[in-house]
Design a protein around this motif. Sequence first.
Motif, PDB file in Angstrom:
ATOM      1  N   ALA A 288       0.701  -1.210   0.177  1.00  0.00           N
ATOM      2  CA  ALA A 288      -0.064  -0.199   0.176  1.00  0.00           C
ATOM      3  C   ALA A 288       0.802   1.102   0.089  1.00  0.00           C
ATOM      4  CB  ALA A 288      -0.910  -0.085   1.238  1.00  0.00           C
ATOM      5  N   GLY A 289       1.858   1.202   0.630  1.00  0.00           N
ATOM      6  CA  GLY A 289       3.036   2.298   0.865  1.00  0.00           C
ATOM      7  C   GLY A 289       3.384   2.792  -0.642  1.00  0.00           C
ATOM      8  N   PHE A 290       3.853   1.547  -1.339  1.00  0.00           N
ATOM      9  CA  PHE A 290       4.437   1.846  -2.538  1.00  0.00           C
ATOM     10  C   PHE A 290       3.310   2.262  -3.575  1.00  0.00           C
ATOM     11  CE2 PHE A 290       5.360   0.220  -6.962  1.00  0.00           C
ATOM     12  CZ  PHE A 290       6.978   0.709  -7.076  1.00  0.00           C
ATOM     13  N   VAL A 291       2.074   1.643  -3.475  1.00  0.00           N
ATOM     14  CA  VAL A 291       1.140   2.203  -4.411  1.00  0.00           C
ATOM     15  C   VAL A 291       0.859   3.844  -4.049  1.00  0.00           C
ATOM     16  CG1 VAL A 291      -1.446   2.003  -5.107  1.00  0.00           C
ATOM     17  CG2 VAL A 291      -0.081   0.040  -4.785  1.00  0.00           C
ATOM     18  N   ALA A 292       0.729   4.083  -2.744  1.00  0.00           N
ATOM     19  CA  ALA A 292       0.443   5.565  -2.430  1.00  0.00           C
ATOM     20  C   ALA A 292       1.482   6.321  -2.897  1.00  0.00           C
ATOM     21  CB  ALA A 292       0.218   5.548  -0.928  1.00  0.00           C
ATOM     22  N   THR A 293       2.857   5.866  -2.771  1.00  0.00           N
ATOM     23  CA  THR A 293       3.901   6.675  -3.497  1.00  0.00           C
ATOM     24  C   THR A 293       3.547   7.118  -4.804  1.00  0.00           C
ATOM     25  OG1 THR A 293       5.334   5.736  -1.753  1.00  0.00           O
ATOM     26  CG2 THR A 293       6.645   6.790  -3.544  1.00  0.00           C
ATOM     27  N   LEU A 294       3.034   5.717  -5.837  1.00  0.00           N
ATOM     28  CA  LEU A 294       2.798   6.177  -7.218  1.00  0.00           C
ATOM     29  C   LEU A 294       1.750   7.223  -7.330  1.00  0.00           C
ATOM     30  CD1 LEU A 294       2.842   2.556  -8.386  1.00  0.00           C
ATOM     31  CD2 LEU A 294       4.615   4.266  -8.883  1.00  0.00           C
ATOM     32  N   VAL A 295       0.749   7.117  -6.347  1.00  0.00           N
ATOM     33  CA  VAL A 295      -0.268   8.136  -6.668  1.00  0.00           C
ATOM     34  C   VAL A 295       0.081   9.387  -6.141  1.00  0.00           C
ATOM     35  CG1 VAL A 295      -2.628   8.570  -5.729  1.00  0.00           C
ATOM     36  CG2 VAL A 295      -2.221   6.414  -6.248  1.00  0.00           C
ATOM     37  N   MET A 296       0.891   9.427  -5.226  1.00  0.00           N
ATOM     38  CA  MET A 296       1.277  10.942  -4.663  1.00  0.00           C
ATOM     39  C   MET A 296       2.280  11.346  -5.683  1.00  0.00           C
ATOM     40  SD  MET A 296       3.811  11.562  -1.248  1.00  0.00           S
ATOM     41  CE  MET A 296       5.366  10.727  -1.839  1.00  0.00           C
ATOM     42  N   ASP A 297       2.923  10.719  -6.582  1.00  0.00           N
ATOM     43  CA  ASP A 297       3.563  11.302  -7.525  1.00  0.00           C
ATOM     44  C   ASP A 297       2.835  11.921  -8.581  1.00  0.00           C
ATOM     45  OD1 ASP A 297       6.066   9.879  -6.636  1.00  0.00           O
ATOM     46  OD2 ASP A 297       5.850   8.370  -8.342  1.00  0.00           O
ATOM     47  N   VAL A 298       1.397  11.899  -8.485  1.00  0.00           N
ATOM     48  CA  VAL A 298       0.631  12.492  -9.668  1.00  0.00           C
ATOM     49  C   VAL A 298       0.855  14.290  -9.019  1.00  0.00           C
ATOM     50  CG1 VAL A 298      -1.535  13.289 -10.632  1.00  0.00           C
ATOM     51  CG2 VAL A 298      -0.964  10.919 -10.323  1.00  0.00           C
ATOM     52  N   PRO A 299       0.452  14.712  -7.931  1.00  0.00           N
ATOM     53  CA  PRO A 299       0.298  16.015  -7.532  1.00  0.00           C
ATOM     54  C   PRO A 299       1.788  16.468  -7.304  1.00  0.00           C
ATOM     55  CG  PRO A 299      -0.348  14.509  -5.632  1.00  0.00           C
ATOM     56  CD  PRO A 299      -0.258  13.728  -6.766  1.00  0.00           C
ATOM     57  N   MET A 300       2.830  15.639  -6.916  1.00  0.00           N
ATOM     58  CA  MET A 300       4.149  15.978  -6.952  1.00  0.00           C
ATOM     59  C   MET A 300       4.484  16.546  -8.146  1.00  0.00           C
ATOM     60  SD  MET A 300       5.920  13.303  -4.120  1.00  0.00           S
ATOM     61  CE  MET A 300       7.307  14.353  -3.666  1.00  0.00           C
ATOM     62  N   GLY A 301       4.192  15.746  -9.183  1.00  0.00           N
ATOM     63  CA  GLY A 301       4.676  16.319 -10.717  1.00  0.00           C
ATOM     64  C   GLY A 301       4.306  17.634 -11.193  1.00  0.00           C
ATOM     65  N   ARG A 302       2.952  17.901 -10.451  1.00  0.00           N
ATOM     66  CA  ARG A 302       2.278  19.172 -11.000  1.00  0.00           C
ATOM     67  C   ARG A 302       2.624  20.400  -9.931  1.00  0.00           C
ATOM     68  NH1 ARG A 302      -3.237  15.904 -12.941  1.00  0.00           N
ATOM     69  NH2 ARG A 302      -2.012  15.082 -14.561  1.00  0.00           N
ATOM     70  N   LEU A 303       2.925  20.117  -8.741  1.00  0.00           N
ATOM     71  CA  LEU A 303       3.284  21.438  -8.099  1.00  0.00           C
ATOM     72  C   LEU A 303       4.475  21.951  -8.127  1.00  0.00           C
ATOM     73  CD1 LEU A 303       2.060  19.482  -4.846  1.00  0.00           C
ATOM     74  CD2 LEU A 303       0.686  21.258  -5.845  1.00  0.00           C
ATOM     75  N   PRO A 304       4.268  23.320  -8.200  1.00  0.00           N
ATOM     76  CA  PRO A 304       5.676  23.984  -8.397  1.00  0.00           C
ATOM     77  C   PRO A 304       7.073  23.466  -7.773  1.00  0.00           C
ATOM     78  CG  PRO A 304       4.102  25.441  -7.844  1.00  0.00           C
ATOM     79  CD  PRO A 304       3.647  24.174  -7.406  1.00  0.00           C
ATOM     80  N   GLU A 305       6.948  23.169  -6.330  1.00  0.00           N
ATOM     81  CA  GLU A 305       8.063  22.688  -5.662  1.00  0.00           C
ATOM     82  C   GLU A 305       7.853  21.194  -5.398  1.00  0.00           C
ATOM     83  OE1 GLU A 305      11.045  23.838  -5.346  1.00  0.00           O
ATOM     84  OE2 GLU A 305      10.806  25.941  -5.703  1.00  0.00           O
ATOM     85  N   GLY A 306       7.085  20.266  -6.016  1.00  0.00           N
ATOM     86  CA  GLY A 306       6.619  19.130  -5.809  1.00  0.00           C
ATOM     87  C   GLY A 306       7.845  18.088  -5.871  1.00  0.00           C
ATOM     88  N   GLU A 307       8.535  18.070  -6.711  1.00  0.00           N
ATOM     89  CA  GLU A 307       9.873  17.208  -6.858  1.00  0.00           C
ATOM     90  C   GLU A 307      10.928  17.776  -5.999  1.00  0.00           C
ATOM     91  OE1 GLU A 307      10.008  16.437 -11.056  1.00  0.00           O
ATOM     92  OE2 GLU A 307       8.029  15.329 -10.996  1.00  0.00           O
ATOM     93  N   THR A 308      10.990  18.830  -5.406  1.00  0.00           N
ATOM     94  CA  THR A 308      11.946  19.360  -4.818  1.00  0.00           C
ATOM     95  C   THR A 308      12.476  18.375  -3.669  1.00  0.00           C
ATOM     96  OG1 THR A 308      11.692  21.661  -5.494  1.00  0.00           O
ATOM     97  CG2 THR A 308      13.096  21.238  -3.716  1.00  0.00           C
ATOM     98  N   SER A 309      11.370  17.860  -3.079  1.00  0.00           N
ATOM     99  CA  SER A 309      11.548  16.791  -1.986  1.00  0.00           C
ATOM    100  C   SER A 309      12.546  15.681  -2.171  1.00  0.00           C
ATOM    101  CB  SER A 309      10.344  16.427  -1.356  1.00  0.00           C
ATOM    102  OG  SER A 309       9.453  15.710  -2.157  1.00  0.00           O
ATOM    103  N   TYR A 310      12.253  15.361  -3.581  1.00  0.00           N
ATOM    104  CA  TYR A 310      13.067  14.081  -4.097  1.00  0.00           C
ATOM    105  C   TYR A 310      14.672  14.471  -3.837  1.00  0.00           C
ATOM    106  CZ  TYR A 310       9.337  11.822  -7.110  1.00  0.00           C
ATOM    107  OH  TYR A 310       8.229  11.006  -7.622  1.00  0.00           O
ATOM    108  N   GLN A 311      14.845  15.456  -4.580  1.00  0.00           N
ATOM    109  CA  GLN A 311      16.170  16.195  -4.578  1.00  0.00           C
ATOM    110  C   GLN A 311      16.806  16.301  -3.320  1.00  0.00           C
ATOM    111  OE1 GLN A 311      15.946  14.875  -7.839  1.00  0.00           O
ATOM    112  NE2 GLN A 311      17.771  16.204  -7.729  1.00  0.00           N
ATOM    113  N   VAL A 312      15.899  16.919  -2.247  1.00  0.00           N
ATOM    114  CA  VAL A 312      16.427  17.155  -1.085  1.00  0.00           C
ATOM    115  C   VAL A 312      16.870  16.001  -0.383  1.00  0.00           C
ATOM    116  CG1 VAL A 312      15.838  18.068   1.423  1.00  0.00           C
ATOM    117  CG2 VAL A 312      15.121  19.335  -0.678  1.00  0.00           C
ATOM    118  N   ALA A 313      16.165  14.965  -0.611  1.00  0.00           N
ATOM    119  CA  ALA A 313      16.539  13.783   0.164  1.00  0.00           C
ATOM    120  C   ALA A 313      17.763  13.087  -0.324  1.00  0.00           C
ATOM    121  CB  ALA A 313      15.304  12.697  -0.048  1.00  0.00           C
ATOM    122  N   ALA A 314      17.855  13.058  -1.950  1.00  0.00           N
ATOM    123  CA  ALA A 314      18.987  12.569  -2.475  1.00  0.00           C
ATOM    124  C   ALA A 314      20.370  13.388  -2.102  1.00  0.00           C
ATOM    125  CB  ALA A 314      18.778  12.707  -4.066  1.00  0.00           C
ATOM    126  N   GLY A 315      20.119  14.773  -1.911  1.00  0.00           N
ATOM    127  CA  GLY A 315      21.127  15.770  -1.530  1.00  0.00           C
ATOM    128  C   GLY A 315      21.744  15.395  -0.096  1.00  0.00           C
TER     129      GLY A 315
END
Length: 157
Positions: free
Chosen positions: A21-48
């Motif tokens: 369920a966590g994996f599927v919820a992450t896939l669904v969460m990717d939809v708004p993350m990809g559309r929000l101005p800073e949505g994908e920044t959290s990916y980059q912060v974690a990797a950084g």
Amino acid sequence: MVVELTSPEALPVRLVIGAIAGFVATLVMDVPMGRLPEGETSYQVAAGVLSGESLDSAPDGLATAVHYAAGTLSGILFVGVTAIAALFLGDAPALLAVVVAVVVQLPVMIVFFSYVVLVVYGQVPDERVPQVRRDWALSASVYVAVLVVLTGPLVLL
């Protein structure tokens, strides 16, 4: 022999369901993350944080791996919190355990990223930080809502 999903013996099965369920919820969460101005920044912060790289050079592969690993583990955490809440609540309505899990996990997710990870990383320009926090809060809310839909029925079976 059939084990009911609400019994203590079924906890390992519930945790596996939480991971899925966590994996599927992450896939669904990717939809708004990809559309929000800073949505994908959290990916980059974690990797950084993990790589020690700047926001612009944080490895994309690491960002994606961390994102999905954290989402999967958070699903397990959600089911675990639900199970613990159900134990403490005893004869209370089972759905109350899910509400407790939401009330615990969503703020923890938002605060941990917004005020620990983001602050420790310290490489997001100050003027972008409020938007990153808002976008993360919205994305995390979508994630937890999907977890409720996917795992909530576990306590009702």
